[in-house]
Scaffold this active site. Structure first.
Site, mmCIF file in Angstrom:
data_model
loop_
_atom_site.group_PDB
_atom_site.id
_atom_site.type_symbol
_atom_site.label_atom_id
_atom_site.label_comp_id
_atom_site.label_asym_id
_atom_site.label_seq_id
_atom_site.Cartn_x
_atom_site.Cartn_y
_atom_site.Cartn_z
ATOM 1 N N PRO A 52 0.736 -73.528 35.084
ATOM 2 C CA PRO A 52 -0.201 -74.412 34.380
ATOM 3 C C PRO A 52 0.409 -75.270 33.266
ATOM 4 C CG PRO A 52 -0.473 -72.172 33.628
ATOM 5 C CD PRO A 52 0.520 -72.124 34.758
ATOM 6 N N CYS A 53 1.235 -76.220 33.652
ATOM 7 C CA CYS A 53 1.819 -77.153 32.691
ATOM 8 C C CYS A 53 0.755 -78.025 32.034
ATOM 9 C CB CYS A 53 2.904 -78.003 33.343
ATOM 10 S SG CYS A 53 2.384 -78.885 34.827
ATOM 11 N N HIS A 54 -0.412 -78.148 32.665
ATOM 12 C CA HIS A 54 -1.501 -78.933 32.079
ATOM 13 C C HIS A 54 -2.046 -78.284 30.814
ATOM 14 C CE1 HIS A 54 -3.545 -76.021 34.699
ATOM 15 N NE2 HIS A 54 -4.582 -76.126 33.874
#
Length: 168
Positions: free
Chosen positions: A130-132
């Protein structure tokens, strides 16, 4: 070496996944095969919805509000530092965010926020890693390869725990 992929619809647009011969995810992208190819270096890629069915199920459950963690086997290609950052991304809980500086501190090097940002930007497996969930220290939505709108919608989906994300 042959890799496999599939593209399917989500509430925020098409999503593509690439898998290696063992079924491990090697790349994902919001978009189709063109966007996916930018995330890894395929020798040969063949569409195979059956191989991608488990990932598709998990992503569908995520957008339906029934999944907060992904369990698909991942095999991203990167340096040891990049992999350590990607591992740290995976520990950010659903519905929460971290700044680049906070991640650098968690990794034991508070001065490495820019390096963390670069590693975050090269994450080949968006959404599942989850880089977001990484934002600027001032709360700004910085650095998402697929644009601020999708990042905002993913964070909103997680923050509200809504059954589905808003339509594209």
């Amino acid at each position: 070496m042959r890799q496999f992929y599939d593209t399917f619809s989500t509430p925020v647009g098409d999503f593509s996944v690439a898998l290696n011969a063992t079924g491990a995810v090697i790349a994902t992208a919001f978009g189709g095969l063109t966007e996916l190819r930018e995330r890894f270096n395929p020798d040969e890629v063949v569409r195979d919805p059956a191989r991608a069915a488990e990932v598709r199920r998990e992503v569908t459950e995520y957008f339906a509000g029934a999944r907060k963690q992904f369990t698909a086997k991942l095999s991203p290609s990167g340096t040891p530092f990049q992999r350590s950052v990607w591992s740290a991304l995976g520990r950010i809980p659903f519905g929460q965010t971290r700044s680049y500086g906070q991640l650098a501190t968690e990794l034991g090097n508070p001065a490495a926020s820019r390096a963390v940002g670069r590693a975050n930007a090269t994450n080949p497996i968006c959404l599942l890693v989850p880089c977001h969930r990484v934002i600027g220290a001032d709360g700004s939505l910085t650095g998402f390869a697929f644009g601020e709108d999708i990042k905002r919608r993913l964070l909103e989906h997680e923050r509200t725990g809504a059954g589905t994300a808003h339509a594209a």
